[in-house]
Design a protein around this motif. Sequence first.
Motif, PDB file in Angstrom:
ATOM      1  N   ALA A   1      39.890  10.423  25.272  1.00 33.03           N
ATOM      2  CA  ALA A   1      40.830   9.330  25.520  1.00 33.03           C
ATOM      3  C   ALA A   1      42.222   9.805  25.904  1.00 33.03           C
ATOM      4  O   ALA A   1      42.947   9.098  26.618  1.00 33.03           O
ATOM      5  CB  ALA A   1      40.912   8.422  24.292  1.00 33.03           C
ATOM      6  N   SER A   2      42.629  10.971  25.443  1.00 33.91           N
ATOM      7  CA  SER A   2      43.993  11.442  25.715  1.00 33.91           C
ATOM      8  C   SER A   2      44.026  12.646  26.663  1.00 33.91           C
ATOM      9  O   SER A   2      45.069  13.278  26.832  1.00 33.91           O
ATOM     10  CB  SER A   2      44.689  11.814  24.399  1.00 33.91           C
ATOM     11  OG  SER A   2      43.976  12.842  23.732  1.00 33.91           O
ATOM     12  N   VAL A   3      42.890  12.953  27.282  1.00 35.37           N
ATOM     13  CA  VAL A   3      42.818  14.123  28.162  1.00 35.37           C
ATOM     14  C   VAL A   3      42.893  13.664  29.619  1.00 35.37           C
ATOM     15  O   VAL A   3      41.997  12.952  30.081  1.00 35.37           O
ATOM     16  CB  VAL A   3      41.517  14.918  27.931  1.00 35.37           C
ATOM     17  CG1 VAL A   3      41.519  16.178  28.785  1.00 35.37           C
ATOM     18  CG2 VAL A   3      41.353  15.249  26.456  1.00 35.37           C
ATOM     19  N   PRO A   4      43.934  14.047  30.367  1.00 38.44           N
ATOM     20  CA  PRO A   4      44.052  13.602  31.756  1.00 38.44           C
ATOM     21  C   PRO A   4      43.107  14.370  32.681  1.00 38.44           C
ATOM     22  O   PRO A   4      42.730  15.512  32.409  1.00 38.44           O
ATOM     23  CB  PRO A   4      45.512  13.918  32.103  1.00 38.44           C
ATOM     24  CG  PRO A   4      45.855  15.076  31.221  1.00 38.44           C
ATOM     25  CD  PRO A   4      45.087  14.867  29.941  1.00 38.44           C
ATOM     26  N   ALA A   5      42.766  13.740  33.771  1.00 38.05           N
ATOM     27  CA  ALA A   5      41.843  14.354  34.731  1.00 38.05           C
ATOM     28  C   ALA A   5      42.406  15.651  35.306  1.00 38.05           C
ATOM     29  O   ALA A   5      41.647  16.566  35.630  1.00 38.05           O
ATOM     30  CB  ALA A   5      41.535  13.362  35.848  1.00 38.05           C
ATOM     31  N   ARG A   6      43.718  15.740  35.430  1.00 39.71           N
ATOM     32  CA  ARG A   6      44.317  16.949  36.021  1.00 39.71           C
ATOM     33  C   ARG A   6      43.993  18.207  35.216  1.00 39.71           C
ATOM     34  O   ARG A   6      44.025  19.308  35.757  1.00 39.71           O
ATOM     35  CB  ARG A   6      45.832  16.793  36.122  1.00 39.71           C
ATOM     36  CG  ARG A   6      46.563  16.678  34.802  1.00 39.71           C
ATOM     37  CD  ARG A   6      48.070  16.886  34.987  1.00 39.71           C
ATOM     38  NE  ARG A   6      48.621  15.927  35.922  1.00 39.71           N
ATOM     39  CZ  ARG A   6      49.109  14.725  35.581  1.00 39.71           C
ATOM     40  NH1 ARG A   6      49.070  14.346  34.295  1.00 39.71           N
ATOM     41  NH2 ARG A   6      49.603  13.919  36.470  1.00 39.71           N
ATOM     42  N   SER A   7      43.647  18.031  33.931  1.00 34.76           N
ATOM     43  CA  SER A   7      43.375  19.204  33.092  1.00 34.76           C
ATOM     44  C   SER A   7      41.976  19.765  33.322  1.00 34.76           C
ATOM     45  O   SER A   7      41.662  20.848  32.826  1.00 34.76           O
ATOM     46  CB  SER A   7      43.535  18.838  31.620  1.00 34.76           C
ATOM     47  OG  SER A   7      42.524  17.929  31.210  1.00 34.76           O
ATOM     48  N   LEU A   8      41.143  19.039  34.073  1.00 36.08           N
ATOM     49  CA  LEU A   8      39.760  19.490  34.257  1.00 36.08           C
ATOM     50  C   LEU A   8      39.373  19.489  35.739  1.00 36.08           C
ATOM     51  O   LEU A   8      38.224  19.259  36.090  1.00 36.08           O
ATOM     52  CB  LEU A   8      38.813  18.580  33.456  1.00 36.08           C
ATOM     53  CG  LEU A   8      37.424  19.156  33.117  1.00 36.08           C
ATOM     54  CD1 LEU A   8      37.562  20.331  32.164  1.00 36.08           C
ATOM     55  CD2 LEU A   8      36.541  18.075  32.482  1.00 36.08           C
TER      56      LEU A   8
END
Length: 376
Positions: A243-250
């Motif tokens: 829920a708090s992980v943005p797409a840019r991190s993956l």
Amino acid sequence: MPGSFRLFRIAGVDIEIHWSWLLVFVFLTWSLAAGLFQEEFEGWTQTERWVAASATSIVFFGSILAHELAHSVVANRLGIPVRRITLFVFGGVSHLESDSRTPREEFLIAIAGPATSFAIAALLGALWVILSPIREPAAVAAAYLAVANGVIGVFNLIPGFPLDGGRVLRAILWGVTNGLVRATRLASWVGTIVAYGLMALGIAVMLLTGEILSGAWFILIGWFLRNAAESSYQQVLTRHLLASVPARSLLDRSYQWVDPYMTLQTLLDEHVLRRGARYFAVSGGTGLGGVITLKDVQRFPKTSWPSATVLQAMTPVERLMVISPAVTLDEALQLMTRHNVNQLPVVENDVLLGFVTRTDIMRTVRLRVELGAVEK
């Protein structure tokens, strides 16, 4: 749900029927025609019994639909979208697009179904009292349906998550523990215990009474409930972790660009088989022209691969489902599930930054579970 087809739309909600529901409908109609109506009305013809049984079955499944619509109407009014309801072998399911945000919302949505079943049971019971001295066949059907709806209401209040009673239990635990994941885990454990209890009951019924069909039904319900409890917990856990992980991190930046005029055969030989890639960005003038995946290629007959081009098979950029780098992985995974895709292009200011894939998201979930990133 695979194997379902849309019937109609009520209150903004699509009503679907799974093929397994048709088996239950036929079985219920047969059991009423050969059982209840044959015993109560010996003078009836076979046609009369089947007509009455069919009408009773339709009303019965209408009451199940009303039960699910109650969940959906309450959820929609609380701002939690419900786009479809599916009727299947074990009853029905309302497809909520997101979880409840508070214990109160969870409780209200969960209790709406059993409350509706009890209300229908009461109305049909009153109808039975009124019709008994006037029209006996309708009274018999009303009595049967009243009892059936009462049983549905009671059964759904069993605290076996994800049954309605299990969701009521989760709402209470959520309010006490102030944690959705913890409450879901506890409710799931209770649901598992209830599931094994139903399976044990089914075995006992088969051994002690010889009622093989009734026992098998309890075992099937228990098996379904056991799997549903585990999968429901996994869904909540996944959403919590993402829920708090943005797409840019993956972002997967290792994608390949391909020419739109390349043939599908060349794409397969030089990129798919040689490098193992399954999706590609397609050049389009000054930027992204579209995306082609292995699924897109498979829609074309093999005989056309040497001549058909990437341009013909790809999804053009104007029809692509894209996300921004700020979208959470939870939202991305929901979009993938809803649109039946395995990757989403991440775009910012009309520039392709990379892709987020279902495989990478689930790998992230597994790693976070292993590292203990779960609310206790």
